[in-house]
Design an enzyme around this catalytic site. Structure first.
Site, short mmCIF file in Angstrom:
data_model
loop_
_atom_site.label_atom_id
_atom_site.label_comp_id
_atom_site.label_asym_id
_atom_site.label_seq_id
_atom_site.Cartn_x
_atom_site.Cartn_y
_atom_site.Cartn_z
CG ASP A 66 -1.90 0.97 0.80
OD1 ASP A 66 -2.09 1.68 0.12
OD2 ASP A 66 -2.73 1.20 1.88
CG ASP A 255 -3.88 3.61 -3.42
OD1 ASP A 255 -2.54 2.90 -2.41
OD2 ASP A 255 -4.96 4.20 -3.11
#
Length: 383
Positions: A66, A255
Site C-alpha cells: 500500500d 495508489d
C-alpha cells in the site's frame, strides 16, 4: 480494500478517507550504503501482496502492498494465521490505530526486524500487532510504503514524544544503510489467474529490466490533500493526446492499495457518455458490449510533460477474472469508475492498481517525486 463487497464501493470508501485525511522528516542515512533489494509481489486480482517474516520466527505473513498508507502491521486473521511475538519482539507500550475508509486497525505498537523477500531484513521496525481490525479478511495486514507523514498521529499515546510519526520500512532501510537510495520501484503486471506472483518491489533502486521506455519523474503535487500522498497532477483525454478532455488538469494520487482507476464524478459522466457504457448492477462497474469494446479508443494520461497511453484492453477488467468482481462471465467491464465527488476536491482521481499494472512505478521519497515508465505490458492484450 479486500473482501466480498463490491470492489468499487471499497475503492470509493478509500477515496473518501484519502480526501479527508489531515495531518515530518526522516533521519538521514549515516551508515554505509548497501545494495538495492527486491521482494516478490503476488497479484490477487483486486490487490497485490507480499510475504514477510517478523523477528526470529519463521512464520510468514501476507501483507497488502500500500502506497496510500504508511503504517505496517500484522494480525488481521487471528484464527487463520495468528501473530505471536517472537523472542526478539519488543512491545513499546503504545497503541497504534489507523482508519482506511473501508477498514481499520487498532493494536499494540511493537518493534522488531521485518524480512521481505530473500535478503532484505530491516531492524527495529515499528509495527502494529492488531487487537481489533476490520476489512482485511484476505490478508494478514498491510505493508505501508507511502509518505511518512501519513503515520503521524497514529500512535495514540505517543510515549516516545517528538513528532509522533513512525518511519516506514523504506525509511528505516535507507537510514540503516541497507539500501542506497530512499525509494521503492514497483513492477505490477496484468494477470488472468488468481494468486499470480508476477510483481516485484525493489527497495533502494529500480529494476531496468522491468520497463521499456524512459523513466519519467514528476514532483509530488503541491495541491492538498493529494500532496500528502504519492500525488501527481494529471489530465486525461479520450482517443488521442489532443482528443476530448475527460479530466482537466488536476491533482490526485497514485495508489497500489486501490484496485480501480477512479476519476471525479463529472469526468466519469463524460467518460461514460463517450464510451456508451451502462452501469452493471451486480459489479458496480461500467459494462460495454463486444462491439463497443472493438471500437473503444485509448485514453491518454498527461502527467507533467509526459503522455501515457492507456489502451482499450487496459481499460477493461480481465475477463477471465470476472468472478472476482461479481460480474457475469461473458461481461466486459471497465476499470474506470466514479470517485464519488466532483472535480475541485484537491484529490480528483486515484490511479489504482489496474492503472499501475501497465507501467513501471517509482515512489522516490528522498526527492519527493514519482516516476513512471512504459513496460512490455503497456500495450498487452491479455485482459
Amino acid at each position: 480494500m479486500t473482501g466480498t463487497a463490491k470492489v468499487v464501493d471499497l475503492d470509493r470508501a478509500r477515496a473518501k478517507a484519502l480526501q479527508t485525511h489531515s495531518t515530518r522528516n526522516v533521519a538521514p542515512n549515516i551508515f554505509q550504503q548497501g545494495a538495492a533489494a527486491s521482494a516478490p509481489a503476488t497479484n490477487q486480482a483486486v490487490d497485490y501482496v507480499t510475504t514477510v517474516k517478523i523477528g526470529s520466527s519463521s512464520k510468514e505473513f501476507t501483507l497488502l502492498i500500500d502506497t496510500g498508507s504508511s503504517n505496517t502491521w500484522v494480525g488481521s486473521r487471528p484464527l487463520q494465521n495468528p501473530f505471536l511475538p517472537s523472542g526478539t519482539t519488543r512491545l513499546t507500550g503504545d497503541i497504534v490505530s489507523v482508519q482506511y475508509g473501508s477498514g481499520f486497525v487498532t493494536g499494540l505498537e511493537m518493534a522488531d526486524s521485518i524480512t521481505l523477500g530473500s535478503g532484505l531484513t530491516i531492524n527495529d521496525q515499528s509495527m502494529g500487532a492488531a487487537l481489533l481490525s476490520g476489512g482485511f479478511s484476505t490478508v494478514d495486514g498491510i505493508l505501508g510504503i507511502g509518505p511518512t507523514d501519513l503515520t503521524c498521529g497514529t500512535l495514540l499515546l505517543n510515549l516516545g514524544g517528538g513528532s509522533g510519526c513512525i518511519p516506514t520500512v523504506t525509511d528505516n532501510a535507507f537510514s540503516q544503510g541497507i539500501i542506497p537510495e530512499h525509494l521503492v520501484g514497483i513492477s505490477f503486471e496484468p494477470t488472468t489467474t488468481l494468486e499470480n506472483t508476477n510483481g516485484e518491489l525493489t527497495f533502494g533502486g529500480i529494476d531496468s529490466s522491468k520497463f521499456t521506455g524512459p523513466l519519467n519523474f514528476v514532483p509530488i503535487t503541491s495541491t492538498a490533500p493529494a500532496s500528502q500522498f504519492v500525488g501527481v497532477d494529471q489530465s486525461i483525454t479520450f482517443g488521442s493526446p489532443t482528443g476530448p478532455t475527460i479530466l482537466p488538469m488536476t491533482a490526485g494520487v497514485t495508489d497500489t492499495g486501490t484496485t480501480l482507476l477512479l476519476i471525479a464524478s463529472d469526468a466519469f459522466a463524460t467518460y461514460q457518455n463517450l464510451t456508451g457504457a451502462v452501469l452493471d448492477a451486480d459489479s458496480g462497474l461500467l459494462r460495454i458490449t463486444p462491439e463497443q469494446f472493438a471500437n473503444l479508443p485509448s485514453l491518454f494520461f498527461h502527467i507533467g510533460p509526459n503522455t501515457f497511453e492507456f489502451t482499450a484492453n487496459a481499460q477493461i477488467w480481465p475477463r477471465a477474472l470476472n468472478s472476482a468482481i461479481g460480474g457475469a462471465d461473458d461481461g466486459i467491464f471497465l476499470v474506470i469508475n466514479d470517485i464519488g465527488s466532483a472535480t475541485g476536491e484537491g484529490l480528483d482521481f486515484i490511479d489504482g492498481m489496474t492503472f499501475l499494472e501497465r507501467f513501471y512505478y517509482v515512489f522516490d521519497a528522498g526527492n519527493s517525486r514519482v516516476g513512471l515508465a512504459t513496460t512490455a505490458f503497456t500495450h498487452a492484450t491479455t485482459n
